[in-house]
Scaffold this motif. Structure first.
Motif, short mmCIF file in Angstrom:
data_model
loop_
_atom_site.label_atom_id
_atom_site.label_comp_id
_atom_site.label_asym_id
_atom_site.label_seq_id
_atom_site.Cartn_x
_atom_site.Cartn_y
_atom_site.Cartn_z
N GLN A 115 -4.22 1.52 -2.61
CA GLN A 115 -4.46 0.75 -1.39
C GLN A 115 -5.42 -0.41 -1.66
O GLN A 115 -5.18 -1.56 -1.27
CB GLN A 115 -5.01 1.64 -0.28
N GLU A 116 -6.53 -0.11 -2.33
CA GLU A 116 -7.52 -1.15 -2.59
C GLU A 116 -7.03 -2.16 -3.63
O GLU A 116 -7.42 -3.33 -3.60
CB GLU A 116 -8.85 -0.51 -3.05
N GLN A 119 -4.93 -4.52 -1.69
CA GLN A 119 -5.81 -5.39 -0.91
C GLN A 119 -6.41 -6.49 -1.79
O GLN A 119 -6.54 -7.64 -1.35
CB GLN A 119 -6.93 -4.56 -0.26
N LYS A 123 -5.86 -10.42 -1.22
CA LYS A 123 -7.05 -11.27 -1.06
C LYS A 123 -7.01 -12.48 -1.98
O LYS A 123 -7.41 -13.59 -1.60
CB LYS A 123 -8.30 -10.43 -1.33
#
Length: 254
Positions: A115-116, A119, A123
Motif C-alpha cells: 500500500q505504501e 502511495q 506521489k
C-alpha cells in the motif's frame, strides 16, 4: 525491478518462439499471406531491397541504413524508457526505507508495504510498468526486421566486407556479444540496477544468449544486432548520461 526481469524473460521467450515459427524459413514475397507477412515483414524486406538497389546491390549497407533508421524512429520510446528508469532510480532510497520498515514477512505487514509503495509511486508520478511498455511496443518492429533479414532471399547470396551474409561469422558473433554487454553495462551504470544481483546476472546472460544465437544465425542478422547495439550505445552516452547529470545537478541545487 522484478517487472523488468519478467519483461526481459518474456521478450526472450517471444523472440525464441518467433525464431522457430511463423514461416521463418520461408522466403518473403509479394505472394506471402497473413497480416504479419503483408504488413510487417514484406514492407521491411522491400525497404532493405530499396536501399540495396540505391547502394549498388550492397545488402550489408542496406541492413545498416535500415537499422539506423528504425532505431532513430524508435528514439522517442527509448527516451520515455530512460525517463521512467530515472524516475524509479530517484525513489530507490525511499523504497529501501519502506522495505526496511516493513521487513517482517507476515501477510499484514507485506500488505502494508504494498500500500505504501503504491502511495509512493503515485506521489512521485511513477508507473513501475512504464519502463517496460516502450520495450514491448518496439518488439514487433524489431522482430519483424529480424524476419525480413532472414527471409529476403537475395541477402543470403551477397557478401559485405569479409562477411558472407547468408552464413554465420564467429568474429561478428563475438562482437555481437561484446556490444550487447557494453550497451547493458552503460544502461545500468550509476543506477540502482548496478547494485541489483538479478540485473547483474541478466547483464551477463543476455550477451551470452545473443552471442550464441549469432554463432548459428546468418551474419546478416548479427550485423543488424551489432549496428543496433552501437546506435543504442550512442543514445545511452549522448542522451542518458546528460539526462542523469542534469537530474543530479538539479537535485544538488535543491
Amino acid at each position: 525491478m522484478r517487472n523488468k526481469i519478467l519483461a526481459l524473460l518474456a521478450m526472450t521467450g517471444v523472440l525464441t518462439l518467433l525464431s522457430g515459427c511463423m514461416q521463418v524459413n520461408q522466403d518473403i514475397t509479394e505472394d506471402s499471406t497473413g497480416f504479419w507477412n503483408e504488413y510487417v515483414v514484406y514492407p521491411l524486406s522491400q525497404t532493405i531491397e530499396f536501399f540495396a538497389n540505391a547502394t549498388g546491390e550492397s545488402y550489408g549497407l542496406a541492413i545498416i541504413i535500415v537499422t539506423i533508421i528504425i532505431r532513430v524512429l524508435l528514439l522517442p520510446l527509448n527516451v520515455k524508457q530512460l525517463k521512467s528508469s530515472k524516475a524509479m532510480q530517484d525513489i530507490q532510497p525511499e523504497l529501501k526505507e519502506l522495505r526496511e520498515k516493513y521487513s517482517s514477512k507476515d501477510a499484514q505487514t507485506q500488505q502494508k508495504l504494498q500500500q505504501e509503495t503504491m502511495q509512493l509511486f503515485q506521489k512521485n508520478g511513477v508507473n513501475p510498468l512504464a519502463g517496460c511498455l516502450p520495450i514491448i511496443v518496439q518488439m514487433p518492429i524489431l522482430i519483424g526486421f529480424y524476419h525480413a533479414i532472414m527471409r529476403t532471399a537475395e541477402i543470403k547470396t551477397h557478401n559485405f566486407l569479409w562477411l558472407e551474409l547468408g552464413s554465420p561469422d564467429p568474429f561478428l558473433a563475438i562482437l555481437t556479444a561484446g556490444t550487447t554487454f557494453l550497451q547493458q553495462k552503460l544502461m545500468m551504470a550509476g543506477g540502482a540496477a548496478a547494485q541489483n544481483p538479478q540485473m547483474q546476472m541478466m547483464m551477463y546472460i543476455m550477451p551470452l544468449m545473443i552471442g550464441t544465437f549469432a554463432f548459428f544465425f546468418p551474419s546478416a542478422l548479427a550485423l543488424y544486432w551489432v549496428v543496433g547495439n552501437f546506435v543504442m550505445i550512442a543514445q545511452t552516452i549522448f542522451i542518458r548520461k546528460p539526462m542523469m547529470e542534469k537530474a543530479e545537478t538539479g537535485g544538488n541545487e535543491k
